[in-house]
Scaffold this motif. Structure first.
Motif, short mmCIF file in Angstrom:
data_model
loop_
_atom_site.label_atom_id
_atom_site.label_comp_id
_atom_site.label_asym_id
_atom_site.label_seq_id
_atom_site.Cartn_x
_atom_site.Cartn_y
_atom_site.Cartn_z
N GLY A 101 0.82 -1.22 0.00
CA GLY A 101 0.00 0.00 0.00
C GLY A 101 0.85 1.25 0.00
N ALA A 102 1.91 1.27 0.82
CA ALA A 102 2.81 2.43 0.87
C ALA A 102 3.50 2.63 -0.47
CB ALA A 102 3.85 2.25 1.99
N LYS A 103 3.94 1.54 -1.09
CA LYS A 103 4.60 1.63 -2.39
C LYS A 103 3.64 2.20 -3.44
CE LYS A 103 7.24 -1.77 -3.86
NZ LYS A 103 7.64 -3.09 -4.40
N HIS A 104 2.39 1.75 -3.41
CA HIS A 104 1.41 2.25 -4.36
C HIS A 104 1.08 3.72 -4.13
CE1 HIS A 104 1.06 -1.89 -5.59
NE2 HIS A 104 0.30 -1.50 -6.59
N ALA A 105 1.15 4.18 -2.89
CA ALA A 105 0.94 5.61 -2.62
C ALA A 105 2.03 6.42 -3.31
CB ALA A 105 0.96 5.87 -1.12
N ARG A 106 3.26 5.93 -3.26
CA ARG A 106 4.37 6.65 -3.90
C ARG A 106 4.22 6.67 -5.43
NH1 ARG A 106 7.08 3.29 -0.26
NH2 ARG A 106 7.35 4.34 1.72
N TYR A 107 3.55 5.68 -5.98
CA TYR A 107 3.31 5.65 -7.43
C TYR A 107 2.17 6.58 -7.84
CZ TYR A 107 6.03 1.27 -7.63
OH TYR A 107 7.00 0.32 -7.55
N TYR A 113 -9.06 3.66 -5.40
CA TYR A 113 -8.91 2.63 -6.43
C TYR A 113 -8.97 1.22 -5.84
CZ TYR A 113 -7.22 6.26 -9.67
OH TYR A 113 -7.09 7.36 -10.46
N PHE A 114 -8.64 1.07 -4.56
CA PHE A 114 -8.60 -0.27 -3.96
C PHE A 114 -9.97 -0.95 -3.99
CE2 PHE A 114 -4.69 1.58 -2.35
CZ PHE A 114 -3.79 0.52 -2.44
N PRO A 115 -11.05 -0.28 -3.57
CA PRO A 115 -12.36 -0.93 -3.67
C PRO A 115 -12.75 -1.26 -5.11
CG PRO A 115 -12.48 0.92 -2.15
CD PRO A 115 -11.14 0.99 -2.85
N THR A 116 -12.42 -0.38 -6.05
CA THR A 116 -12.74 -0.63 -7.45
C THR A 116 -11.98 -1.86 -7.95
OG1 THR A 116 -13.07 1.74 -7.79
CG2 THR A 116 -12.83 0.39 -9.77
N MET A 117 -10.71 -1.96 -7.57
CA MET A 117 -9.92 -3.13 -7.98
C MET A 117 -10.54 -4.40 -7.39
SD MET A 117 -7.42 -4.32 -9.74
CE MET A 117 -6.25 -3.02 -10.11
N ASP A 152 -5.56 -3.48 4.86
CA ASP A 152 -4.14 -3.36 5.22
C ASP A 152 -3.37 -2.54 4.19
OD1 ASP A 152 -4.50 -4.80 7.53
OD2 ASP A 152 -3.74 -6.69 6.71
N MET A 153 -3.68 -2.71 2.91
CA MET A 153 -2.99 -1.92 1.89
C MET A 153 -3.31 -0.44 2.03
SD MET A 153 -2.93 -4.28 -1.55
CE MET A 153 -4.59 -4.89 -1.49
N ILE A 154 -4.56 -0.11 2.31
CA ILE A 154 -4.95 1.29 2.48
C ILE A 154 -4.31 1.86 3.74
CG2 ILE A 154 -6.90 2.84 2.94
CD1 ILE A 154 -8.53 1.03 0.99
N LYS A 155 -4.21 1.04 4.77
CA LYS A 155 -3.54 1.49 6.00
C LYS A 155 -2.08 1.83 5.69
CE LYS A 155 -2.57 0.09 10.73
NZ LYS A 155 -2.66 -1.01 11.71
N GLY A 156 -1.40 0.99 4.95
CA GLY A 156 -0.01 1.27 4.55
C GLY A 156 0.07 2.48 3.64
N HIS A 157 -0.92 2.62 2.77
CA HIS A 157 -0.98 3.75 1.84
C HIS A 157 -1.05 5.06 2.62
CE1 HIS A 157 -2.84 6.50 -1.07
NE2 HIS A 157 -2.39 5.69 -2.03
N SER A 158 -1.77 5.05 3.73
CA SER A 158 -1.96 6.28 4.49
C SER A 158 -0.79 6.61 5.41
CB SER A 158 -3.25 6.21 5.31
OG SER A 158 -3.12 5.26 6.33
N GLU A 159 0.19 5.72 5.46
CA GLU A 159 1.35 5.93 6.33
C GLU A 159 2.63 6.04 5.50
OE1 GLU A 159 1.22 2.70 9.11
OE2 GLU A 159 -0.55 3.49 10.11
N VAL A 160 2.62 6.93 4.54
CA VAL A 160 3.80 7.13 3.70
C VAL A 160 4.80 7.97 4.48
CG1 VAL A 160 4.64 8.10 1.54
CG2 VAL A 160 2.44 6.96 1.61
#
Length: 184
Positions: A101-107, A113-117, A152-160
């Motif tokens: 999730g954190a890596k995807h935030a940097r991209y 997009y996570f729910p859509t995926m 979990d991915m969104i949680k990591g995304h929010s902790e960049v």
């Protein structure tokens, strides 16, 4: 993971995933179908994944292009690895998903997009399995597993994390909070 899932839920997902893995060119089928559906639902996401905005995912030539297929198969490999880690202790999987999730935030991937995926994934899995295998119970299992993983991915995304030259301090930069459930 956010919630401890029942054995039945995990078993439903693992068994149906094994059925998919037994079909010819399963990585390509699932990956291409998944990204074609996802890009139809979120067309502005194409550049984030390295594709031009005017990419036509209804064009057969696009769907068989080596670049599109390679990206789609790489994503399915990631899903496969995550599903293989489902089990009694999900702590390591949680950490890995938060890192993803954190890596995807940097991209530049947006949390919405996570729910859509997830919707695209569940739809493509269901299409590939058919109604006889992809029962309501199996669909609910897939939704529960995806919701937990995306949380979990969104949680990591929010902790960049960022480090500045000035203070050399690790600090959290919170992102927008999004409901990770694909069907709330």
């Amino acid at each position: 993971m956010v919630a401890t899932m029942s054995f039945k839920t995990i078993n439903n997902v693992i068994e149906t995933w094994e059925t998919i893995r037994g079909t010819p060119e399963w990585e390509k089928e699932i990956g291409v179908g998944l990204f074609a559906k996802f890009f139809k639902m979120e067309p502005e996401a194409k550049p984030i994944f390295g594709f031009h905005e005017d990419l036509d995912v209804t064009d057969y030539k696009v769907l068989i292009s080596p670049r599109f297929v390679a990206h789609a198969m790489q994503f399915v490999t990631m899903i496969d690895k995550a599903l293989n880690m489902l089990g009694p202790t999900d702590e390591m999987l949680s950490e890995i998903l938060m890192d993803i999730g954190a890596k995807h935030a940097r991209y530049g991937v947006k949390p919405e997009y996570f729910p859509t995926m997830g919707k695209a994934l569940v739809s493509v899995v269901g299409s590939n399995l058919g109604e006889d295998v992809f029962t309501t119970e199996v669909q609910e299992s897939w939704i529960e597993v995806y919701n937990a993983m995306s949380h979990d991915m969104i949680k990591g995304h929010s902790e960049v994390y960022t480090v500045t030259k000035d203070d050399i301090v690790l600090r959290t930069k919170p992102q927008q909070q999004v409901d990770s459930r694909i069907w709330a």
